[in-house]
Scaffold this active site. Structure first.
Site, PDB file in Angstrom:
ATOM      1  N   ARG A  47       0.823  -1.215   0.000  1.00 44.82           N
ATOM      2  CA  ARG A  47       0.000   0.000   0.000  1.00 44.82           C
ATOM      3  C   ARG A  47       0.858   1.267   0.000  1.00 44.82           C
ATOM      4  NH1 ARG A  47      -5.168  -1.589   3.920  1.00 44.82           N
ATOM      5  NH2 ARG A  47      -6.348  -2.582   2.246  1.00 44.82           N
ATOM      6  N   LYS A 208     -12.614 -11.654   8.331  1.00 46.50           N
ATOM      7  CA  LYS A 208     -13.506 -10.574   8.767  1.00 46.50           C
ATOM      8  C   LYS A 208     -14.947 -10.931   8.396  1.00 46.50           C
ATOM      9  CE  LYS A 208     -10.645  -7.239   7.237  1.00 46.50           C
ATOM     10  NZ  LYS A 208     -10.401  -6.004   6.537  1.00 46.50           N
ATOM     11  N   GLY A 361      -6.452  -6.384   1.781  1.00 48.79           N
ATOM     12  CA  GLY A 361      -5.045  -6.277   2.185  1.00 48.79           C
ATOM     13  C   GLY A 361      -4.361  -7.626   2.276  1.00 48.79           C
ATOM     14  N   GLY A 384     -12.978  -3.737   1.560  1.00 47.30           N
ATOM     15  CA  GLY A 384     -14.380  -3.330   1.687  1.00 47.30           C
ATOM     16  C   GLY A 384     -14.791  -2.356   0.591  1.00 47.30           C
TER      17      GLY A 384
HETATM   18  P1  ADP Z   1      -8.572  -9.338   3.370  1.00 46.12           P
HETATM   19  O1  ADP Z   1      -7.572  -8.511   4.122  1.00 46.12           O
HETATM   20  O2  ADP Z   1      -8.022  -9.900   2.108  1.00 46.12           O
HETATM   21  O3  ADP Z   1      -9.859  -8.613   3.174  1.00 46.12           O
HETATM   22  P2  ADP Z   1      -9.401 -10.650   5.793  1.00 46.12           P
HETATM   23  O4  ADP Z   1      -8.776  -9.556   6.554  1.00 46.12           O
HETATM   24  O5  ADP Z   1     -10.885 -10.800   5.864  1.00 46.12           O
HETATM   25  O6  ADP Z   1      -8.935 -10.608   4.268  1.00 46.12           O
HETATM   26  O7  ADP Z   1      -8.824 -12.045   6.286  1.00 46.12           O
HETATM   27  C1  ADP Z   1      -7.454 -12.366   6.200  1.00 46.12           C
HETATM   28  C2  ADP Z   1      -7.069 -13.328   7.273  1.00 46.12           C
HETATM   29  O8  ADP Z   1      -7.934 -14.433   7.299  1.00 46.12           O
HETATM   30  C3  ADP Z   1      -5.692 -13.905   7.071  1.00 46.12           C
HETATM   31  O9  ADP Z   1      -4.838 -13.385   8.068  1.00 46.12           O
HETATM   32  C4  ADP Z   1      -5.881 -15.418   7.225  1.00 46.12           C
HETATM   33  O10 ADP Z   1      -4.907 -16.007   8.062  1.00 46.12           O
HETATM   34  C5  ADP Z   1      -7.241 -15.502   7.858  1.00 46.12           C
HETATM   35  N1  ADP Z   1      -7.963 -16.752   7.591  1.00 46.12           N
HETATM   36  C6  ADP Z   1      -8.188 -17.324   6.396  1.00 46.12           C
HETATM   37  N2  ADP Z   1      -8.860 -18.467   6.535  1.00 46.12           N
HETATM   38  C7  ADP Z   1      -9.093 -18.628   7.845  1.00 46.12           C
HETATM   39  C8  ADP Z   1      -9.745 -19.634   8.632  1.00 46.12           C
HETATM   40  N3  ADP Z   1     -10.288 -20.711   8.066  1.00 46.12           N
HETATM   41  N4  ADP Z   1      -9.804 -19.448   9.959  1.00 46.12           N
HETATM   42  C9  ADP Z   1      -9.240 -18.372  10.529  1.00 46.12           C
HETATM   43  N5  ADP Z   1      -8.604 -17.389   9.856  1.00 46.12           N
HETATM   44  C10 ADP Z   1      -8.531 -17.520   8.527  1.00 46.12           C
HETATM   45 MG    MG Z   2      -7.380  -8.075   6.188  1.00 51.81          MG
END
Ligand code: ADP
Ligand code: MG
Length: 404
Positions: A47, A208, A361, A384
């Site tokens: 970023r 999330k 992210g 988001g």
């Molecule tokens: P992004 O940043 O791409 O929007 P999120 O912040 O929602 O994604 O989620 C990212 C996190 O989700 C990562 O740190 C990953 O380790 C975690 N994650 C992925 N699958 C699982 C799971 N089954 N249980 C718990 N955490 C998970």
């Molecule tokens: Mg994230």
């Protein structure tokens, strides 16, 4: 850039290339909300790198740049843990010129540094969220921020879905225009949205869960197929009557998940959950993962990645897609043992026939970790924001900019 501008379908907003910035103080809203490890070191500076074209342009043109951002969720209080100092240091390295770090946001130090800032120089304010007024979009806080500068440049694409003081509020006090990153994001995502090559496949995952559940129902109107993986999947699997052990789940939204499943059926949207999962009792490198049905996870065990069968199913659906949007990793990809699902999805998206967009992210970090960043159509800096843009929502941080 004018080429890019012409192609923005939804929005036609002024950008920094349309105005005189020489001899102007610019309040530049960036998205420096970067991931940090437990020691406070930056784990992915994507970023910050994405913000460089706008910063370099402004400095080269002879503007003075007052950059600002939020970082994490410090809950309206000052704390060293969430200081932007680490960003200032990285930015200094990347730019090859010193970034002056303010000790506060709208306090004495920020005001003095901003007043003394010379043309071609850059400073960085402290974390905007040290003030609760930022997220409250407090007009007085916005006015004080705006008073540091002559022009507001919005480049924090990852935050434009939030009507916060530094994103929307300041536009009431300063002429507000888009930066290059914002333009680029609008171009790629706007194009995918205005004229999607079909089938349109959306992949959602990550942790999330509560934040993202809301967008799923809206995506049903856009997508032909919805793949749910990562931590996102287990609320749906439980809603369908599966046993999910200690996998992450939003227990308050089980009915919502059932409604989504029903709506998908009515609309003829294929909603695919991972048939199997990689499970373990602990989320460390010492874990001994097992493959089980996602509907049969024993107590005390947690689904940490989609299983090999699910990964293959997801890959074959991606291969037949025209457009793929991916938000949220399929597993805890940070640990190599649980990165297979995310890697296979990312690899499948690199097929040059597919318009492939990665948002979020952590998802972007995963793609970079796999060395595939240059092989997808666009890695968005928004999570988001990308999703809300796709839903066709009005984004306050873009809506408030001057019309071209
Ligand atoms: P992004 O940043 O791409 O929007 P999120 O912040 O929602 O994604 O989620 C990212 C996190 O989700 C990562 O740190 C990953 O380790 C975690 N994650 C992925 N699958 C699982 C799971 N089954 N249980 C718990 N955490 C998970
Ligand atoms: Mg994230």
């Amino acid at each position: 850039m004018s080429f890019v501008k012409e192609k923005i379908m939804q929005y036609n907003k002024k950008s920094i290339s349309d105005i005189e910035v020489k001899g102007k103080k610019i309040l530049l809203r960036c998205d420096f909300n970067i991931p940090l490890d437990p020691t406070g070191a930056i784990t992915d500076d994507g970023r910050i790198i994405s913000a460089l074209p706008t910063i370099r342009y402004l400095l080269d043109q002879g503007a003075a740049v007052i950059a600002c951002s939020h970082l994490g969720r410090p809950k309206g209080e000052r704390s060293d843990e969430f200081s932007l100092k680490v960003v200032g240091e990285r930015l200094t390295e990347l730019l090859g010129k010193p970034v002056k770090m303010a000790r506060d946001v709208i306090g004495e130090d920020a005001r003095r540094l901003a007043a003394e800032l010379k043309w071609g120089e850059i400073m960085l304010l402290e974390n905007l969220r040290f003030h609760a007024e930022e997220e409250e979009n407090d007009p007085e806080f916005a006015r004080q921020l705006a008073s540091l500068a002559d022009i507001f440049v919005e480049d924090a694409f990852g935050s434009v879905h939030r009507a916060h003081a530094s994103i929307e509020g300041v536009s009431h006090y300063l002429p507000a225009v888009a930066g290059f990153l914002l333009e680029k994001e609008l171009y790629h995502i706007g194009k995918a949205l205005a004229d999607p090559k079909t089938p349109f496949v959306a992949i959602l995952g990550g942790s999330k869960v509560s934040d993202k559940l809301g967008v799923i129902v809206n995506l049903l109107d856009k997508a032909d197929t919805l793949l749910l993986g990562g931590g996102m999947a287990y609320t749906f699997i439980k809603a369908r009557g599966g046993s999910i052990g200690s996998s992450i789940c939003d227990d308050d939204r089980l009915q919502y998940a059932r409604d989504v499943i029903e709506k998908a059926q009515k609309l003829g949207v294929r909603l695919v959950l991972p048939s199997d999962s990689l499970i373990a009792a602990e989320t460390t490198e010492n874990a001994e993962p097992q493959v089980v049905s996602s509907y049969d996870i024993p107590d005390g065990m947690m689904g940490i990645d989609i299983g090999p069968k699910a990964a293959n199913e997801f890959v074959s659906i991606i291969k037949d897609a025209g457009t793929v949007i991916w938000n949220g990793p399929m597993g805890m990809f940070e640990l190599p043992k649980f990165s297979n699902g995310s890697r296979m999805v990312a690899m499948a998206m690199t097929d040059p026939r597919i318009v492939s967009i990665v948002g979020g992210g952590d998802s972007a970090a995963a793609v970079r970790q796999f060395g595939l960043e240059g092989r997808v159509t666009h890695v968005s800096t928004g999570g988001g924001a990308t999703l809300e843009f796709l839903e066709g929502k009005v984004l306050p941080g873009i809506d408030c900019l001057l019309d071209a």
